[in-house]
Design an enzyme around this catalytic site. Structure first.
Site, PDB file in Angstrom:
ATOM      1  CG  ASN A  22      44.407  11.794  84.335  1.00 54.46           C
ATOM      2  OD1 ASN A  22      43.344  10.956  84.407  1.00 54.46           O
ATOM      3  ND2 ASN A  22      45.069  12.487  85.087  1.00 54.46           N
ATOM      4  N   PRO A  23      41.299  11.299  81.849  1.00 55.64           N
ATOM      5  CG  PRO A  23      40.262   9.405  82.093  1.00 55.64           C
ATOM      6  CD  PRO A  23      41.245   9.730  81.838  1.00 55.64           C
ATOM      7  CG  LEU A  24      41.079  10.067  86.923  1.00 54.44           C
ATOM      8  CD1 LEU A  24      42.130   9.356  87.812  1.00 54.44           C
ATOM      9  CD2 LEU A  24      39.610   9.602  87.479  1.00 54.44           C
ATOM     10  CD  GLU A  25      44.821  16.585  83.588  1.00 54.99           C
ATOM     11  OE1 GLU A  25      44.356  17.198  82.624  1.00 54.99           O
ATOM     12  OE2 GLU A  25      46.214  16.489  83.618  1.00 54.99           O
TER      13      GLU A  25
ATOM     14  N   PRO B 152      44.479  22.715  72.730  1.00 54.42           N
ATOM     15  CG  PRO B 152      45.867  23.846  71.348  1.00 54.42           C
ATOM     16  CD  PRO B 152      44.589  23.971  72.277  1.00 54.42           C
ATOM     17  NE  ARG B 153      49.691  16.037  76.035  1.00 49.41           N
ATOM     18  CZ  ARG B 153      49.809  15.742  77.376  1.00 49.41           C
ATOM     19  NH1 ARG B 153      48.833  16.080  77.881  1.00 49.41           N
ATOM     20  NH2 ARG B 153      50.733  14.826  77.784  1.00 49.41           N
TER      21      ARG B 153
ATOM     22  CD  GLU C 123      55.567  11.910  82.013  1.00 53.01           C
ATOM     23  OE1 GLU C 123      55.333  11.136  80.919  1.00 53.01           O
ATOM     24  OE2 GLU C 123      55.638  13.074  81.686  1.00 53.01           O
TER      25      GLU C 123
ATOM     26  CG  MET D 182      52.928  24.745  78.176  1.00 55.05           C
ATOM     27  SD  MET D 182      52.240  23.503  77.383  1.00 55.05           S
ATOM     28  CE  MET D 182      52.185  22.104  78.629  1.00 55.05           C
ATOM     29  N   GLY D 183      49.766  25.011  81.387  1.00 55.65           N
ATOM     30  CA  GLY D 183      49.335  25.293  82.726  1.00 55.65           C
ATOM     31  C   GLY D 183      47.894  25.920  83.176  1.00 55.65           C
TER      32      GLY D 183
END
Length: 448
Positions: A343-346, A275-276, A65, A317-318
């Site tokens: 999100n596939p737009l990334e 990984p997530r 988010e 992260m990041g």
């Protein structure tokens, strides 16, 4: 609401020993606890900046988010340079991302308060918001009630209601319908989301479909971190990078099998495994080593400058967006297991050909648009993934055209940030006192 607060207080008292244990033993809770109580504010934070002018408050729950909301916060600060803009997150990881990305762009990054009247009152007294914009999700009864009693508009922007969320809301529709009506505006991402918030009980006169923030993503300009990634990960033009982003447990075995199969015919192919949850990096390195592949953590590579191994495991992260920018083909995780996809737009932002599995329910509209434009490929197993990687890397023009189509989908659906900022601007204006003035009030344009 009195019943809610009574039950909340009783629950807090009964769970106090567990809270204390959690604060003592959990690093995340220990780092966020006093801030979310409203007792402390992160440094540097200039409270005086908020005493002279009411602020615009943008809130996002966690990392996903936050990344969606950052462009809105930047846009608002550019649009209202003399008004303080504050950004909040609820989780430690979300706060850290926002702090790193927004330090120079907004007037403060803070933690979202716990939903207790005392905590909310303290944070509101410091931030003095003129309007609050909650991005995607994070709905709390006391927060909404407190803002409404003080006539502070609250907008639920980029609102998304999944099928699972709808079932939960409908189970307690008597509660959530009331909460939804507390919002000044609800701005769903799509008509599907609009129908779902209306089914729960939202006021249709205060619901406007303004689109999806994720289409407004822009590729960040190359920075110091990007240049370092490039020096370490792309030492030669003959190297090819396949990146698997935001993977979940159970997917990495499939990705590794596909990589090993594709590498038999694609010379110089390397894998970036992101990984997530970065804490799984150690376990993933063991998994890679069992496949007789060389591997290393990204953080150590950045420190030592060692040559890239077969598989680079991302342990922080990041970094994902910068890594997408360097890659040749991307797989979007959470889609080969029942996790709804990511999100596939990334990767599309960087004109990459995109692969994902069959479960993209959390991004159904976006994934369908990409598939309709032949800008993505659905893969069901390691064999299909390996074949897609081979085909795309064997014909650079096909891969380039597919990436351009993916970017074209993103560009064609932009505008949600601008429309949401217009709505926030409308909420900042004083109430219209006569009919002639109302004719000049800003319009809200919905997507059909």
């Amino acid at each position: 609401m009195p019943i809610y607060n009574f039950l909340l207080t009783i629950a807090m008292i009964l769970s106090l020993p567990f809270w204390l244990a959690g604060v003592l033993w959990s690093e995340k809770r220990r780092k966020t606890f006093l801030y979310r109580l409203g007792i402390r504010f992160p440094k540097p934070f200039d409270r005086n900046r908020f005493k002279t002018e009411e602020s615009i408050w943008v809130h996002a729950l966690s990392v996903g988010e936050v990344l969606s909301a950052l462009p809105l916060a930047r846009h608002l600060k550019q649009r209202y340079p003399d008004r303080p803009v504050v950004f909040s997150a609820s989780t430690l990881s979300g706060f850290e991302i926002a702090s790193r990305e927004m330090a120079e762009d907004v007037d403060g990054v803070v933690y979202f308060p716990y939903d207790h009247p005392w905590c909310i009152r303290r944070v509101f007294s410091f931030l003095r918001p003129a309007v609050v914009c909650i991005v995607e999700t994070d709905i709390w009864p006391n927060f909404l009630r407190f803002a409404r009693k003080r006539h502070i508009p609250v907008i639920w922007a980029n609102a998304r209601v999944s099928e699972d969320s709808l079932k939960g809301y409908m189970r307690f529709s008597w509660l959530f319908g009331r909460l939804f009506r507390q919002f000044t505006w609800i701005c769903p991402q799509s008509e599907t989301d609009r129908s779902r918030v209306l089914a729960v009980g939202a006021d249709p006169q205060h619901v406007a479909v303004l689109g999806n923030f994720k289409f407004d993503q822009l590729a960040p300009p190359p920075d110091e971190h990007f240049q370092k990634f490039k020096r370490i990960l792309v030492p030669g033009a003959e190297q090819k990078l396949f990146i698997a982003g935001s993977t979940h447990e159970g997917e990495e075995q499939i990705v590794l099998a596909a990589f090993l199969e594709a590498r038999e015919t694609v010379s110089g192919l390397r894998l970036i495994l992101a990984p997530r949850h970065p804490k799984r990096a150690k376990a993933l390195m063991q998994l890679v080593q069992e496949r007789q592949c060389s591997t290393e953590r990204l953080s150590r590579m950045l420190q030592t400058g060692v040559d890239p191994p077969d598989v680079i495991v991302v342990d922080g992260m990041g970094a994902l967006r910068g890594l997408y920018a360097l890659s040749d083909v991307a797989f979007v995780g959470g889609s080969l297991v029942n996790a709804g996809g990511h999100n596939p737009l990334e990767p599309a932002t960087f004109r990459l050909p995109v692969l994902f599995g069959p479960d993209m329910t959390d991004f159904g509209e976006i994934s369908e648009l990409l598939l309709q434009q032949h800008a993505a490929i659905v893969v069901h197993d390691a064999a299909e993934m390996a074949a897609a990687i081979r085909d795309l890397l064997a014909d650079p023009q096909v891969a380039k055209d597919m990436g351009e189509r993916a970017y074209g989908v993103l560009r064609a659906h932009r505008g949600a940030i601008q429309k949401t900022a217009d709505l926030i601007g409308r909420c900042l204006q004083p109430p219209v006192m006569n009919p002639s003035a109302e004719a000049h009030a800003p319009e809200i344009h919905s997507q059909s």
